[in-house]
Design a protein around this motif. Sequence first.
Motif, PDB file in Angstrom:
ATOM      1  N   LEU A   1       4.018   5.330   3.677  1.00 60.58           N
ATOM      2  CA  LEU A   1       3.438   6.620   4.067  1.00 60.58           C
ATOM      3  C   LEU A   1       4.288   7.646   3.405  1.00 60.58           C
ATOM      4  CD1 LEU A   1       1.451   8.697   5.422  1.00 60.58           C
ATOM      5  CD2 LEU A   1       3.139   8.472   7.511  1.00 60.58           C
ATOM      6  N   VAL A   2       3.624   8.650   2.626  1.00 60.90           N
ATOM      7  CA  VAL A   2       4.125   9.726   2.011  1.00 60.90           C
ATOM      8  C   VAL A   2       3.669  10.803   2.662  1.00 60.90           C
ATOM      9  CG1 VAL A   2       4.650  10.968  -0.237  1.00 60.90           C
ATOM     10  CG2 VAL A   2       4.942   8.440  -0.037  1.00 60.90           C
ATOM     11  N   TYR A   3       4.408  11.733   3.160  1.00 63.91           N
ATOM     12  CA  TYR A   3       3.966  13.047   3.416  1.00 63.91           C
ATOM     13  C   TYR A   3       4.703  14.145   3.051  1.00 63.91           C
ATOM     14  CZ  TYR A   3       2.564  16.796   6.651  1.00 63.91           C
ATOM     15  OH  TYR A   3       2.035  18.076   7.057  1.00 63.91           O
ATOM     16  N   SER A   4       3.958  15.371   2.879  1.00 65.46           N
ATOM     17  CA  SER A   4       4.631  16.552   2.185  1.00 65.46           C
ATOM     18  C   SER A   4       4.218  17.658   3.140  1.00 65.46           C
ATOM     19  CB  SER A   4       4.288  16.755   0.845  1.00 65.46           C
ATOM     20  OG  SER A   4       4.670  18.092   0.421  1.00 65.46           O
ATOM     21  N   TYR A   5       5.442  18.459   3.451  1.00 65.19           N
ATOM     22  CA  TYR A   5       5.088  19.756   4.060  1.00 65.19           C
ATOM     23  C   TYR A   5       4.519  20.950   3.340  1.00 65.19           C
ATOM     24  CZ  TYR A   5       7.774  17.607   8.020  1.00 65.19           C
ATOM     25  OH  TYR A   5       8.003  16.722   9.101  1.00 65.19           O
TER      26      TYR A   5
ATOM     27  N   ILE B   1       0.708  -1.227   0.065  1.00 66.66           N
ATOM     28  CA  ILE B   1       0.016  -0.030   0.008  1.00 66.66           C
ATOM     29  C   ILE B   1       0.790   1.284   0.019  1.00 66.66           C
ATOM     30  CG2 ILE B   1      -1.938   1.325   1.195  1.00 66.66           C
ATOM     31  CD1 ILE B   1      -2.828  -1.261   2.515  1.00 66.66           C
ATOM     32  N   ILE B   2       0.530   2.151  -0.793  1.00 67.68           N
ATOM     33  CA  ILE B   2       1.191   3.471  -0.915  1.00 67.68           C
ATOM     34  C   ILE B   2       0.191   4.498  -0.913  1.00 67.68           C
ATOM     35  CG2 ILE B   2       2.701   5.153  -2.144  1.00 67.68           C
ATOM     36  CD1 ILE B   2       3.226   2.789  -3.959  1.00 67.68           C
ATOM     37  N   THR B   3       0.269   5.110   0.484  1.00 69.24           N
ATOM     38  CA  THR B   3      -0.602   6.244   0.744  1.00 69.24           C
ATOM     39  C   THR B   3      -0.145   7.577   0.819  1.00 69.24           C
ATOM     40  OG1 THR B   3      -2.291   6.728   2.431  1.00 69.24           O
ATOM     41  CG2 THR B   3      -0.407   6.031   3.385  1.00 69.24           C
TER      42      THR B   3
ATOM     43  N   LYS C   1       1.809  21.777   1.478  1.00 69.42           N
ATOM     44  CA  LYS C   1       0.397  22.565   1.444  1.00 69.42           C
ATOM     45  C   LYS C   1       0.166  23.065   2.884  1.00 69.42           C
ATOM     46  CE  LYS C   1      -0.488  21.277  -2.503  1.00 69.42           C
ATOM     47  NZ  LYS C   1       0.559  20.074  -2.947  1.00 69.42           N
ATOM     48  N   TYR C   2       0.493  22.209   3.973  1.00 70.24           N
ATOM     49  CA  TYR C   2       0.140  22.571   5.533  1.00 70.24           C
ATOM     50  C   TYR C   2       0.877  23.957   5.901  1.00 70.24           C
ATOM     51  CZ  TYR C   2      -1.187  22.182  10.484  1.00 70.24           C
ATOM     52  OH  TYR C   2      -1.880  22.399  11.505  1.00 70.24           O
ATOM     53  N   PHE C   3       2.187  23.860   5.328  1.00 69.88           N
ATOM     54  CA  PHE C   3       3.067  25.020   5.926  1.00 69.88           C
ATOM     55  C   PHE C   3       3.430  25.974   4.827  1.00 69.88           C
ATOM     56  CE2 PHE C   3       4.181  21.278   8.599  1.00 69.88           C
ATOM     57  CZ  PHE C   3       4.007  22.009   9.770  1.00 69.88           C
ATOM     58  N   GLY C   4       2.664  25.744   3.722  1.00 72.75           N
ATOM     59  CA  GLY C   4       2.909  26.827   2.667  1.00 72.75           C
ATOM     60  C   GLY C   4       4.431  26.884   2.184  1.00 72.75           C
ATOM     61  N   ALA C   5       4.713  25.613   1.811  1.00 68.78           N
ATOM     62  CA  ALA C   5       6.325  25.519   1.440  1.00 68.78           C
ATOM     63  C   ALA C   5       6.533  24.666   0.488  1.00 68.78           C
ATOM     64  CB  ALA C   5       6.893  24.684   2.719  1.00 68.78           C
ATOM     65  N   THR C   6       5.594  24.938  -0.589  1.00 65.24           N
ATOM     66  CA  THR C   6       5.796  24.255  -1.834  1.00 65.24           C
ATOM     67  C   THR C   6       7.308  24.609  -2.675  1.00 65.24           C
ATOM     68  OG1 THR C   6       4.690  25.936  -2.933  1.00 65.24           O
ATOM     69  CG2 THR C   6       3.316  24.144  -2.620  1.00 65.24           C
ATOM     70  N   GLY C   7       7.694  25.772  -2.436  1.00 68.18           N
ATOM     71  CA  GLY C   7       9.148  25.967  -2.864  1.00 68.18           C
ATOM     72  C   GLY C   7      10.286  25.293  -1.917  1.00 68.18           C
ATOM     73  N   TRP C   8       9.996  25.117  -0.787  1.00 67.41           N
ATOM     74  CA  TRP C   8      10.937  24.397  -0.083  1.00 67.41           C
ATOM     75  C   TRP C   8      11.213  22.764  -0.467  1.00 67.41           C
ATOM     76  CZ3 TRP C   8      15.233  25.094   2.851  1.00 67.41           C
ATOM     77  CH2 TRP C   8      15.162  26.200   3.613  1.00 67.41           C
ATOM     78  N   ARG C   9      10.429  22.212  -1.057  1.00 69.79           N
ATOM     79  CA  ARG C   9      10.668  20.841  -1.375  1.00 69.79           C
ATOM     80  C   ARG C   9      10.855  19.962  -0.071  1.00 69.79           C
ATOM     81  NH1 ARG C   9       7.449  20.623  -4.289  1.00 69.79           N
ATOM     82  NH2 ARG C   9       7.871  18.994  -5.404  1.00 69.79           N
ATOM     83  N   LEU C  10      10.047  19.970   0.623  1.00 75.88           N
ATOM     84  CA  LEU C  10       9.957  19.048   1.965  1.00 75.88           C
ATOM     85  C   LEU C  10       9.159  17.967   2.068  1.00 75.88           C
ATOM     86  CD1 LEU C  10      10.453  22.011   4.442  1.00 75.88           C
ATOM     87  CD2 LEU C  10      12.486  20.813   3.158  1.00 75.88           C
ATOM     88  N   GLY C  11       9.834  16.524   2.368  1.00 80.18           N
ATOM     89  CA  GLY C  11       8.693  15.562   2.360  1.00 80.18           C
ATOM     90  C   GLY C  11       9.399  14.498   3.040  1.00 80.18           C
ATOM     91  N   ALA C  12       8.533  13.468   3.351  1.00 81.13           N
ATOM     92  CA  ALA C  12       9.358  12.233   4.078  1.00 81.13           C
ATOM     93  C   ALA C  12       8.690  10.867   3.494  1.00 81.13           C
ATOM     94  CB  ALA C  12       9.120  12.437   5.551  1.00 81.13           C
ATOM     95  N   ILE C  13       9.103   9.842   3.597  1.00 80.78           N
ATOM     96  CA  ILE C  13       8.594   8.504   3.502  1.00 80.78           C
ATOM     97  C   ILE C  13       8.734   7.996   4.754  1.00 80.78           C
ATOM     98  CG2 ILE C  13       8.803   6.123   2.247  1.00 80.78           C
ATOM     99  CD1 ILE C  13      10.239   7.856   0.035  1.00 80.78           C
ATOM    100  N   ALA C  14       7.705   7.212   5.326  1.00 76.40           N
ATOM    101  CA  ALA C  14       7.834   6.505   6.553  1.00 76.40           C
ATOM    102  C   ALA C  14       7.479   5.088   6.297  1.00 76.40           C
ATOM    103  CB  ALA C  14       6.695   7.168   7.448  1.00 76.40           C
ATOM    104  N   MET C  15       8.155   4.479   6.928  1.00 76.39           N
ATOM    105  CA  MET C  15       8.014   2.574   7.038  1.00 76.39           C
ATOM    106  C   MET C  15       7.972   2.291   8.352  1.00 76.39           C
ATOM    107  SD  MET C  15       9.975   1.453   3.660  1.00 76.39           S
ATOM    108  CE  MET C  15       9.286  -0.178   3.824  1.00 76.39           C
ATOM    109  N   HIS C  16       6.950   1.134   8.475  1.00 77.92           N
ATOM    110  CA  HIS C  16       7.268   0.524   9.965  1.00 77.92           C
ATOM    111  C   HIS C  16       8.576  -0.327  10.040  1.00 77.92           C
ATOM    112  CE1 HIS C  16       6.080  -2.179  13.357  1.00 77.92           C
ATOM    113  NE2 HIS C  16       5.184  -1.013  13.715  1.00 77.92           N
ATOM    114  N   LYS C  17       9.319  -0.386  10.843  1.00 77.68           N
ATOM    115  CA  LYS C  17      10.433  -1.290  10.801  1.00 77.68           C
ATOM    116  C   LYS C  17      10.388  -2.566  10.704  1.00 77.68           C
ATOM    117  CE  LYS C  17      12.964   1.784  14.437  1.00 77.68           C
ATOM    118  NZ  LYS C  17      13.857   2.259  13.508  1.00 77.68           N
ATOM    119  N   GLU C  18       9.176  -3.226  10.976  1.00 80.65           N
ATOM    120  CA  GLU C  18       8.694  -4.588  10.606  1.00 80.65           C
ATOM    121  C   GLU C  18       7.649  -4.428   9.620  1.00 80.65           C
ATOM    122  OE1 GLU C  18      10.247  -7.161  12.023  1.00 80.65           O
ATOM    123  OE2 GLU C  18      11.319  -5.972  13.374  1.00 80.65           O
TER     124      GLU C  18
END
Length: 535
Positions: free
Chosen positions: A309-313, A283-285, A315-332
Amino acid sequence: MTANGKNFASLSPFELKDELIKLASSGKSNRAMLNAGRGNPNFLATTPRRAFFRLGLFAAAESELSYSYMTPGIGGLAGIEGIEGRFERFVTEHKDQEGVRFLGKTLSYVRDQLGLNATAFLHEMVDGILGCNYPVPGRMLRVSEQIVGHYLSREMTQSTVPPSQMDLFAVEGGTAAMAYIFNSLQSNGLLKAGDKVAIGMPVFTPYIEIPQLEQFSLEIVPMNADPKAGWQYPDSELDKLKDPAVKVFFCINPSNPPSVCLDERSHARISALVKNERPDLMIITDDVYGTFADEFKSVFQTCPANTLLVYSYSKYFGATGWRLGAIAMHKENIFDAALARAPEEQRQRLHRRYESVTVDVSALKFIDRMVADSRAVALNHTAGLSLPQQVQMTLFSLFALMDEHDAYKGALKKLIRRRDTALHGALGVTVKEDKHSVNYYTLLDVEDLARELYGDAFAEWAVQQSSTGELLFRVAEETGIVLLPGRGFGASRPSARASLANLNEYEYVAIGQALRKWADELYVAYGKQHPSRKS
């Protein structure tokens, strides 16, 4: 070029937007072009930005301490010894500045609430904002990863998946995350040409286009949300995931463009399906809009072992020009488990691919393979999001974590909901109450709007008059309003997407009025053709 837009049928909505802007900007000289087509917000978080700039001044002074005997303007690597004391003096001397006051509070919060080493945090921030070292580790700075982990845990999983159970990869926004994920899934044999990928529709258009690229050649299985059921996925659509040929389920939650969160029924159905029938389902969300929701729940919370899990900063922080995001995975997770079960031939191939990265390729996690793949493996030693970007990401996360009363979140939610009310009010239609809606976008369904304004017969006639593409070109040319076609996002019915994030309230009133004027004129034409039906 033709005004009806038929010459642009193959374009992505985001490329079509540029043609619509050209058309909307021409014509009446006294008309303002209103671009409601793109989701770039016109609001942003200032406090963590003030903190970033003030931290930079402190860091520059720290750097100059190392080479203070040399010509001014030359600095060295900041020293860790005594840095906390020097920082506290800096905060005291500049406590009248909002950014500095916030920085002082972050040190206390990191130490006293998160239980992290304040000195290590401060040194990481100073070294990072100076950008004087390569990212180490390449995946994400150590303290920053823990802080961002706390933020994602709270906002995406209601703190049910603790940061200690997550691995994070800091990336250049959500779009880079998607590119890295699909590339590494293919490179590691977890996705092969001809595999099926189920995509929740409507969806952000590039997510339809990526699987179809020649390098992936995946078969798309559309999972259509039901507009009559609040844009939730019917059980019959979710049950498409039972097909073992469907290797990946990809969704945006809250959705784009309907801007609706998955409801509890959907979470329960997905959870039961994964547990009982598809424990192998990947699953990719994409949860970029989750922070605009009330008590948001990610699929990562429902199925942590199966989910990227894909999250980007942006929209919420008004930071489209910063290009900030993270991929999160459970260790297992099932991705690492699948690699461990891979056939010997595939493991040998992957050993050759990653042997320059580690002597024990079999122990290399999928998330670390993404890091290496992001730099063509051979350049893994220079991988990683730039350190100033990671610092700003960390400050954004701390800003949200420290906002105990969610004042920032509350203000933004109120802002975009007012815009939604203004648009629909000017159109003369009601705003449907839905606790799952976040209102970042609104999908203006032609048939629904026509029916509410002038009844069933008119709605049926209006839908048959022209394609949505022709309508959008006409609206752009005649009113100066840029909207994007819903069909370009995989919507099954004629519709237009309007962002509620990038214009001011009075401009949404103008959009609503212009669209109502167009509907009224269309109704007059309908009455001339069907005088007996017009009431």
